[in-house]
Design a protein around this motif. Sequence first.
Motif, PDB file in Angstrom:
ATOM      1  N   LYS A 203       0.828  -1.203   0.000  1.00 26.42           N
ATOM      2  CA  LYS A 203       0.000   0.000   0.000  1.00 26.42           C
ATOM      3  C   LYS A 203       0.867   1.259   0.000  1.00 26.42           C
ATOM      4  CE  LYS A 203      -3.699   2.333   2.575  1.00 26.42           C
ATOM      5  NZ  LYS A 203      -4.576   2.270   3.776  1.00 26.42           N
ATOM      6  N   VAL A 204       1.909   1.261   0.836  1.00 22.85           N
ATOM      7  CA  VAL A 204       2.823   2.399   0.933  1.00 22.85           C
ATOM      8  C   VAL A 204       4.253   1.898   0.754  1.00 22.85           C
ATOM      9  CG1 VAL A 204       3.697   4.283   2.360  1.00 22.85           C
ATOM     10  CG2 VAL A 204       1.293   3.603   2.527  1.00 22.85           C
ATOM     11  N   TYR A 205       4.941   2.407  -0.226  1.00 25.41           N
ATOM     12  CA  TYR A 205       6.340   2.036  -0.448  1.00 25.41           C
ATOM     13  C   TYR A 205       7.253   2.936   0.379  1.00 25.41           C
ATOM     14  CZ  TYR A 205       4.667  -0.785  -4.331  1.00 25.41           C
ATOM     15  OH  TYR A 205       4.012  -1.731  -5.082  1.00 25.41           O
ATOM     16  N   THR A 269       6.736   0.300 -12.941  1.00 20.91           N
ATOM     17  CA  THR A 269       5.426   0.591 -13.540  1.00 20.91           C
ATOM     18  C   THR A 269       4.753   1.798 -12.905  1.00 20.91           C
ATOM     19  OG1 THR A 269       4.462  -1.078 -12.069  1.00 20.91           O
ATOM     20  CG2 THR A 269       4.950  -1.757 -14.336  1.00 20.91           C
ATOM     21  N   ASP A 270       5.203   2.197 -11.712  1.00 21.40           N
ATOM     22  CA  ASP A 270       4.645   3.377 -11.054  1.00 21.40           C
ATOM     23  C   ASP A 270       5.306   4.673 -11.524  1.00 21.40           C
ATOM     24  OD1 ASP A 270       3.077   1.651  -9.674  1.00 21.40           O
ATOM     25  OD2 ASP A 270       3.627   2.356  -7.682  1.00 21.40           O
ATOM     26  N   VAL A 279       6.927  13.376  -6.444  1.00 21.09           N
ATOM     27  CA  VAL A 279       6.121  14.270  -5.608  1.00 21.09           C
ATOM     28  C   VAL A 279       4.701  13.733  -5.515  1.00 21.09           C
ATOM     29  CG1 VAL A 279       5.245  16.604  -5.305  1.00 21.09           C
ATOM     30  CG2 VAL A 279       7.496  16.254  -6.298  1.00 21.09           C
ATOM     31  N   ALA A 280       4.170  13.301  -6.643  1.00 18.15           N
ATOM     32  CA  ALA A 280       2.807  12.778  -6.668  1.00 18.15           C
ATOM     33  C   ALA A 280       2.667  11.547  -5.781  1.00 18.15           C
ATOM     34  CB  ALA A 280       2.417  12.431  -8.108  1.00 18.15           C
ATOM     35  N   GLN A 281       3.706  10.710  -5.747  1.00 17.64           N
ATOM     36  CA  GLN A 281       3.655   9.507  -4.918  1.00 17.64           C
ATOM     37  C   GLN A 281       3.641   9.859  -3.431  1.00 17.64           C
ATOM     38  OE1 GLN A 281       6.460   6.303  -6.452  1.00 17.64           O
ATOM     39  NE2 GLN A 281       6.709   7.830  -8.059  1.00 17.64           N
ATOM     40  N   ALA A 288       6.652   6.946   1.129  1.00 16.92           N
ATOM     41  CA  ALA A 288       6.989   7.704   2.335  1.00 16.92           C
ATOM     42  C   ALA A 288       8.204   8.605   2.148  1.00 16.92           C
ATOM     43  CB  ALA A 288       7.246   6.738   3.487  1.00 16.92           C
ATOM     44  N   THR A 289       9.127   8.224   1.256  1.00 11.03           N
ATOM     45  CA  THR A 289      10.339   9.022   1.039  1.00 11.03           C
ATOM     46  C   THR A 289      10.656   9.076  -0.448  1.00 11.03           C
ATOM     47  OG1 THR A 289      11.976   7.217   1.138  1.00 11.03           O
ATOM     48  CG2 THR A 289      11.270   8.198   3.244  1.00 11.03           C
ATOM     49  N   SER A 290      11.502  10.041  -0.799  1.00 14.30           N
ATOM     50  CA  SER A 290      11.931  10.173  -2.192  1.00 14.30           C
ATOM     51  C   SER A 290      13.264  10.897  -2.243  1.00 14.30           C
ATOM     52  CB  SER A 290      10.902  10.950  -2.999  1.00 14.30           C
ATOM     53  OG  SER A 290      11.386  11.237  -4.295  1.00 14.30           O
ATOM     54  N   LEU A 291      14.204  10.348  -2.987  1.00 13.75           N
ATOM     55  CA  LEU A 291      15.432  11.073  -3.282  1.00 13.75           C
ATOM     56  C   LEU A 291      15.132  12.030  -4.419  1.00 13.75           C
ATOM     57  CD1 LEU A 291      17.930   8.103  -3.105  1.00 13.75           C
ATOM     58  CD2 LEU A 291      18.105  10.186  -1.726  1.00 13.75           C
ATOM     59  N   ASP A 292      15.462  13.310  -4.226  1.00  8.31           N
ATOM     60  CA  ASP A 292      15.151  14.280  -5.274  1.00  8.31           C
ATOM     61  C   ASP A 292      16.053  15.497  -5.132  1.00  8.31           C
ATOM     62  OD1 ASP A 292      13.812  15.192  -7.554  1.00  8.31           O
ATOM     63  OD2 ASP A 292      11.865  14.562  -6.770  1.00  8.31           O
ATOM     64  N   GLY A 293      15.977  16.378  -6.135  1.00  7.33           N
ATOM     65  CA  GLY A 293      16.886  17.499  -6.188  1.00  7.33           C
ATOM     66  C   GLY A 293      16.364  18.775  -5.568  1.00  7.33           C
ATOM     67  N   ALA A 294      17.287  19.695  -5.317  1.00  9.46           N
ATOM     68  CA  ALA A 294      16.956  20.971  -4.684  1.00  9.46           C
ATOM     69  C   ALA A 294      15.984  21.786  -5.524  1.00  9.46           C
ATOM     70  CB  ALA A 294      18.236  21.773  -4.444  1.00  9.46           C
ATOM     71  N   TRP A 295      15.987  21.565  -6.844  1.00 10.35           N
ATOM     72  CA  TRP A 295      15.062  22.306  -7.704  1.00 10.35           C
ATOM     73  C   TRP A 295      13.603  21.948  -7.423  1.00 10.35           C
ATOM     74  CZ3 TRP A 295      18.150  18.274  -9.182  1.00 10.35           C
ATOM     75  CH2 TRP A 295      17.518  17.133  -9.698  1.00 10.35           C
TER      76      TRP A 295
END
Length: 447
Positions: A203-205, A269-270, A279-281, A288-295
């Motif tokens: 349900k939640v990754y 597939t997601d 962001v949408a996830q 619950a978390t995401s590696l992403d950039g400062a932009w």
Amino acid sequence: MRLRTVTALAGALALSLATGCAQQGAAGSGANTVTYWLWDANQLPAYRACAKDFERRNPGLKVKITQMGWADYWTKLTASFIAGTEPDVFTDHIQKFGQFADLKVLEPLDDLGIDDSAYQPGLAANWTGQDGRRYGAPKDWDTIALFYNRQMVKEAGLTAAELNDLSWNPEDGGTFEKAVARLTVDRNGRRGDEKGFDKNNVKVYGLATGGAGDSDGQSTWSPFTASAGWHYTDKARWGSEYRYDDPTFQSVIDWYFGLAKKGYLAPFTDYTDGANPAVAQLASGKAATSLDGAWMISTYYGSKGLKVGTAVTPVGPTGKRATMLNGLADSVTSNARNKEGAKKWVRYLASDACQRTVGGYGIVFPATPEGTRAAVAAYEKKGIDVSAFTEPVTDKKNFTTFSFPVTDYAADVFALMRPAMQDVYANGAPASDLTETNEQINFILGQ
């Protein structure tokens, strides 16, 4: 324009062509107008403000700004070079720079007097070609950090301090994998570290998908490969051989995408190529978390219903944390119709005057220290702590920073690595399969 240039650009266009034809971007360019292209809609107001000040300082000279989305930007820019409708100035990306410099479509900017020491370390030096000439004026910079849903972290029994003290290794994943497992919840309410967890019905990754990472893995696997001691190529810049066949790289890739097999990382597939899938996830509660950039800071913090926090990347086997330090630049096209005005505009864009203005909008970190300070202050006014992104730049003892690989044939490298990495992620192919892809890449570079 030489036949080789047109042919090579046509090949690059074929790789990226997805929508439409080139717009007449140079329309309006002339003795009194400078045409300028950028892709980030969030930054458009800041650069309109810079243009207004520039025009005040340079009576009779106007700046015409065109903004388009990332997906269209490079296709239309490449097409404009072929059609002869290119803008005078455009926002350039280090990943594209090598091919543009090789194809002679960029104007040297040595006469602008750019001083490397006036910008965050390393940003200005990245924009020199193999001929030693400058082709870009520093614009801004970004690093990678871990965004997280604060409510989900709290429900998992974790704290912000713990997320900022994670470590990892390719054998058992360390405390990073344990935290991601803890944040993963199946449809029966069992967490990834609990007995009976159903990895096939999640349900939640614990970790959102940012895609396969293609050839650079900027906001996916690169913090792990770098903190394990791996480098993209044999040289820091203008390398002649890629190293995707390196055992260290392949062990990290097997571990990272192995998180999906365990049910902790959202499946391929997601992932969508649309805007801001991670962001949408997080905003939808699917991750619950995401590696992403400062932009992406403003986008995450501006997402309705999402209370977000940020943490630094985890410590790797080298004993350091790692993040790509990417810096954009502004480049002048070699066929600019208003070359003198274009260079004046680029010199102004790289100055403290414009970079303070951009920093004040709190959207990106400008390249000059003064511009960066203005951005940090603007984020603070919004109640946003950006230390997870700024620490890697100031704390060289505990962080390793690195750049995109800068080589010839970047479009070909991307074209080969993209499907190969997707095969690893989506189909469970072993990372050892990348050895053959690496051989193909190095054969091209050796021609």
